[in-house]
Design a protein around this motif. Sequence first.
Motif, PDB file in Angstrom:
ATOM      1  N   UNK A 195     -25.013 -11.060   6.133  1.00  0.00           N
ATOM      2  CA  UNK A 195     -24.868 -11.088   7.347  1.00  0.00           C
ATOM      3  C   UNK A 195     -23.830  -9.856   8.058  1.00  0.00           C
ATOM      4  N   UNK A 196     -23.571  -9.676   8.713  1.00  0.00           N
ATOM      5  CA  UNK A 196     -22.726  -8.424   9.098  1.00  0.00           C
ATOM      6  C   UNK A 196     -22.323  -9.442  10.386  1.00  0.00           C
ATOM      7  N   UNK A 197     -20.755  -9.550  10.561  1.00  0.00           N
ATOM      8  CA  UNK A 197     -20.560  -9.814  11.527  1.00  0.00           C
ATOM      9  C   UNK A 197     -18.713  -9.603  11.617  1.00  0.00           C
ATOM     10  N   UNK A 198     -18.328  -9.066  13.328  1.00  0.00           N
ATOM     11  CA  UNK A 198     -16.749  -8.301  13.381  1.00  0.00           C
ATOM     12  C   UNK A 198     -16.749  -9.503  14.809  1.00  0.00           C
ATOM     13  N   UNK A 199     -15.855  -8.965  14.555  1.00  0.00           N
ATOM     14  CA  UNK A 199     -15.245  -9.592  16.542  1.00  0.00           C
ATOM     15  C   UNK A 199     -13.531  -9.261  16.795  1.00  0.00           C
ATOM     16  N   UNK A 200     -13.529  -8.679  17.972  1.00  0.00           N
ATOM     17  CA  UNK A 200     -12.310  -8.369  17.562  1.00  0.00           C
ATOM     18  C   UNK A 200     -11.889  -7.378  19.308  1.00  0.00           C
ATOM     19  N   UNK A 201     -10.296  -8.247  19.206  1.00  0.00           N
ATOM     20  CA  UNK A 201      -9.887  -8.553  21.100  1.00  0.00           C
ATOM     21  C   UNK A 201      -8.732  -7.257  20.717  1.00  0.00           C
ATOM     22  N   UNK A 202      -8.929  -6.042  21.520  1.00  0.00           N
ATOM     23  CA  UNK A 202      -8.143  -5.384  22.512  1.00  0.00           C
ATOM     24  C   UNK A 202      -8.203  -4.882  24.321  1.00  0.00           C
ATOM     25  N   UNK A 203      -7.069  -4.660  24.450  1.00  0.00           N
ATOM     26  CA  UNK A 203      -7.184  -4.370  25.616  1.00  0.00           C
ATOM     27  C   UNK A 203      -7.837  -3.030  26.617  1.00  0.00           C
ATOM     28  N   UNK A 204      -8.265  -2.729  25.029  1.00  0.00           N
ATOM     29  CA  UNK A 204      -8.654  -1.065  26.087  1.00  0.00           C
ATOM     30  C   UNK A 204     -10.629  -1.639  25.262  1.00  0.00           C
ATOM     31  N   UNK A 205     -11.935  -1.801  26.165  1.00  0.00           N
ATOM     32  CA  UNK A 205     -13.117  -2.595  25.868  1.00  0.00           C
ATOM     33  C   UNK A 205     -13.184  -1.071  25.063  1.00  0.00           C
ATOM     34  N   UNK A 206     -13.574  -0.185  24.838  1.00  0.00           N
ATOM     35  CA  UNK A 206     -13.882   1.624  24.418  1.00  0.00           C
ATOM     36  C   UNK A 206     -12.694   0.996  22.803  1.00  0.00           C
ATOM     37  N   UNK A 207     -11.773   1.526  22.699  1.00  0.00           N
ATOM     38  CA  UNK A 207     -11.159   0.912  21.080  1.00  0.00           C
ATOM     39  C   UNK A 207     -11.864  -0.355  20.512  1.00  0.00           C
ATOM     40  N   UNK A 208     -11.309  -1.496  20.887  1.00  0.00           N
ATOM     41  CA  UNK A 208     -12.495  -2.428  20.866  1.00  0.00           C
ATOM     42  C   UNK A 208     -13.513  -2.655  20.110  1.00  0.00           C
ATOM     43  N   UNK A 209     -14.493  -1.285  20.550  1.00  0.00           N
ATOM     44  CA  UNK A 209     -15.500  -0.973  20.265  1.00  0.00           C
ATOM     45  C   UNK A 209     -15.581  -0.587  18.405  1.00  0.00           C
ATOM     46  N   UNK A 210     -14.531   0.888  18.463  1.00  0.00           N
ATOM     47  CA  UNK A 210     -14.363   1.439  17.877  1.00  0.00           C
ATOM     48  C   UNK A 210     -13.635   0.548  16.515  1.00  0.00           C
ATOM     49  N   UNK A 211     -12.569  -0.102  17.144  1.00  0.00           N
ATOM     50  CA  UNK A 211     -12.660  -1.378  15.963  1.00  0.00           C
ATOM     51  C   UNK A 211     -13.613  -2.460  14.937  1.00  0.00           C
ATOM     52  N   UNK A 212     -14.043  -2.582  15.705  1.00  0.00           N
ATOM     53  CA  UNK A 212     -15.220  -3.666  15.339  1.00  0.00           C
ATOM     54  C   UNK A 212     -16.060  -2.428  14.504  1.00  0.00           C
ATOM     55  N   UNK A 213     -17.023  -1.505  14.969  1.00  0.00           N
ATOM     56  CA  UNK A 213     -17.319  -0.745  14.253  1.00  0.00           C
ATOM     57  C   UNK A 213     -16.957  -0.378  12.518  1.00  0.00           C
TER      58      UNK A 213
END
Length: 184
Positions: free
Chosen positions: A62-80
Amino acid sequence: MKFNIRGENLEVTGAIKEYVEKKISKLERYFDEAPTSDVHVNLSVYNDEQRIEVTIPMTELLLRGEVQHIDLYAAVDLVVDKLERQIRKHKTKINRKFRQKGAPKYAFAEMEKSANSAEEESDEIEIVRTKRFNLKPMDSEEAILQMDMLGHEFFVFTNDQSGDTNVVYRRRDGKYGLIEPNVF
């Protein structure tokens, strides 16, 4: 991969959807065959902070990731990045296990194929770690301070007024919660 992208307090535009799908699809390079599982993506905005939660349920993992960030696109990069680390860690663990048994190097793909039979056998719940500790009598404010000092998400303690075992925990909104037993 089939994507299920939802937004809370946020409209999922075509550009956001395309960006999320493009970035998460890059995880397919870690597999011999593309996983057939659904990818659940929740995008949300709370107090000017973007949050992305990605869950990819697979047969053995089960792959699961959760990230909070000011910028949505940066959050996507960090969760990947977080999901890539999970995959690499799992692949290393699996390959090491199979190397010790003399199996081929690419055992990760084999585990994906043979997971259905193993899934039927693993209906039992297994406790992998037990911790014991003394419960110090204190009030909820001191317990919250102890929890923050330890960097934990929850803290178990004995309530100094009632003598009951209580739990304080950090909520997702940054506030704190208290769990008390219901005495009949």
